[in-house]
Scaffold this motif. Structure first.
Motif, short mmCIF file in Angstrom:
data_model
loop_
_atom_site.label_atom_id
_atom_site.label_comp_id
_atom_site.label_asym_id
_atom_site.label_seq_id
_atom_site.Cartn_x
_atom_site.Cartn_y
_atom_site.Cartn_z
N GLN A 167 -13.67 -37.02 -16.50
CA GLN A 167 -14.19 -37.54 -15.22
C GLN A 167 -13.33 -38.67 -14.68
N ALA A 168 -12.60 -39.36 -15.56
CA ALA A 168 -11.78 -40.49 -15.13
C ALA A 168 -10.52 -40.06 -14.38
N ALA A 169 -10.13 -38.78 -14.52
CA ALA A 169 -8.92 -38.28 -13.87
C ALA A 169 -9.28 -37.76 -12.49
N SER A 170 -9.22 -38.62 -11.50
CA SER A 170 -9.71 -38.28 -10.15
C SER A 170 -8.94 -37.13 -9.52
N TRP A 171 -7.72 -36.86 -9.99
CA TRP A 171 -6.89 -35.79 -9.42
C TRP A 171 -7.22 -34.42 -9.99
N VAL A 172 -8.14 -34.37 -10.95
CA VAL A 172 -8.58 -33.10 -11.54
C VAL A 172 -9.83 -32.61 -10.80
N PRO A 173 -9.82 -31.40 -10.25
CA PRO A 173 -10.97 -30.93 -9.48
C PRO A 173 -12.29 -30.97 -10.25
N GLU A 174 -12.25 -30.63 -11.55
CA GLU A 174 -13.47 -30.66 -12.35
C GLU A 174 -14.02 -32.07 -12.48
N ALA A 175 -13.13 -33.06 -12.49
CA ALA A 175 -13.57 -34.46 -12.57
C ALA A 175 -14.34 -34.84 -11.31
N GLN A 176 -13.84 -34.41 -10.18
CA GLN A 176 -14.52 -34.71 -8.92
C GLN A 176 -15.90 -34.07 -8.90
N ARG A 177 -15.98 -32.84 -9.36
CA ARG A 177 -17.27 -32.15 -9.37
C ARG A 177 -18.24 -32.81 -10.36
N ALA A 178 -17.71 -33.20 -11.53
CA ALA A 178 -18.57 -33.83 -12.54
C ALA A 178 -19.15 -35.15 -12.05
N VAL A 179 -18.35 -35.93 -11.33
CA VAL A 179 -18.85 -37.18 -10.77
C VAL A 179 -19.94 -36.90 -9.74
N ARG A 180 -19.77 -35.83 -8.96
CA ARG A 180 -20.83 -35.46 -8.02
C ARG A 180 -22.11 -35.06 -8.76
N ARG A 206 -11.85 -47.74 -11.59
CA ARG A 206 -11.72 -46.65 -10.62
C ARG A 206 -12.83 -45.60 -10.82
N LEU A 207 -13.10 -45.24 -12.07
CA LEU A 207 -14.18 -44.28 -12.34
C LEU A 207 -15.52 -44.84 -11.88
N VAL A 208 -15.77 -46.11 -12.17
CA VAL A 208 -17.04 -46.73 -11.78
C VAL A 208 -17.17 -46.78 -10.26
#
Length: 336
Positions: free
Chosen positions: A300-313, A115-117
């Motif tokens: 970053q693997a926790a897609s429901w965390v806003p910071e994770a979404q930003r970090a992936v971006r 999912r992270l990938v």
């Protein structure tokens, strides 16, 4: 061992701390951390089958993702194209990512990180080769890295150039990413496009971690677990008669490609990230060092965390910028 540098690289801080991220940190501190603490104090080595990766098979991937299994030498792998990304090919202008999962060289795999990938693939608009390298106790860390090098060689055989391939990984996969990049350059195969290291484990020794302010602040890893892991890894290398291999924090950084390092501000692996970022910058290697306030290991693997979404971006923006860096470099070379 290489003398530790004190060059002060300028980190980029991300100070937000959402309710979701605080909940995640609290949950991990009261579940994963005590479990790892118990493991570290067992009077015998316990390395159960990789149940984590088996259970993760049931987790869904982002809708619209394309996944195609492939065999790469002794390892399994899969092509992942996230939503909106064309499936992998070897066109002249293609840029791709080779991804190495974390798990302390003991656990996790394709299922835990799919999912992270897929999210990284979608954000960066790049297909990804997600590699399930062999792990301890079956093989040593050196053999794990060799699987990654073989995967890079396999990509070259598919028609990609070294400078079209970004090597990325989290935790132990960050160790792999730098190790593979070094091996590829030393083999004369060219310079990879870049390296992305998420919450990277970059030093098997625990000394720097023991002396760091984060030694007892990490929400996931107690210091005792890192010390136990170090002993397990060193015993496995000695059993195979593996020659001394420098950890990334001690490796020669000359010629390494631009790197992005992301780390949570309270992670016990912070000293690994700080040392590596300092050494890269001191060696003339472009490095973006991001410190995320109060975020947990591989948040970053926790897609429901806003910071994770930003970090992936942020990962995606870095990966996409590498093509521009190379173009500027080529223009400078032509003018010279």
């Amino acid at each position: 061992m290489t003398t530790r540098l004190t060059v002060a690289v300028e980190p980029r801080y991300f100070r937000s701390s959402s309710i979701q991220s605080r909940f995640l940190a609290t949950a991990l501190r009261h579940t994963v951390r005590p479990t790892l603490s118990l493991w570290s104090h067992l009077p015998f080595d316990l390395q159960p089958p990789n149940f984590v990766d088996f259970i993760a098979r049931a987790l869904p991937v982002p809708e619209g993702s394309h996944i195609r299994p492939v065999s790469v030498g002794a390892a399994e792998a899969e092509w992942i194209s996230g939503p909106g990304v064309s499936e992998a090919s070897a066109l002249a202008d293609d840029h791709i990512i080779l991804y190495l999962h974390g798990g302390a060289f003991l656990t996790c795999g394709l299922n835990t990180h799919r999912r992270l990938v897929a999210r990284i693939s979608a954000a960066a608009d790049r297909p990804v080769l997600n590699l399930a390298y062999r792990q301890m106790p079956a093989v040593s860390i050196t053999e794990s890295i060799n699987d990654g090098v073989e995967a890079f060689r396999w990509l070259l055989d598919q028609g990609y150039r070294a400078d079209q391939i970004t090597i990325a990984g989290d935790s132990a996969g960050g160790y792999m990413a730098f190790g593979i990049a070094r091996a590829v350059i030393d083999a004369g195969w060219g310079q990879p496009e870049g390296v992305v290291a998420i919450s990277p484990l970059l030093d098997l020794e625990a000394g720097a971690k023991r002396a760091h302010r984060n030694a007892n602040r990490c929400d996931v890893f107690p210091l005792s677990a890192l010390e136990r892991f170090s002993k397990v890894a060193q015993r496995r290398e000695r059993r195979d008669g593996v020659p001394d291999r420098p950890c990334p924090v001690d490796m020669d950084v000359e010629g390494l490609p631009p790197a992005l390092i992301q780390i949570g501000s309270r992670e016990i692996l912070m000293p690994d990230a700080e040392i590596m970022a300092n050494r890269l910058v001191a060696g003339g290697v472009p490095c973006e060092f991001q410190v995320w306030s109060r975020q947990v290991h591989v948040f970053q693997a926790a897609s429901w965390v806003p910071e994770a979404q930003r970090a992936v971006r942020e990962v995606a923006q870095f990966v996409q910028s590498l093509e521009g860096m190379r173009a500027v470099g080529l223009d400078d070379a032509i003018e010279a």
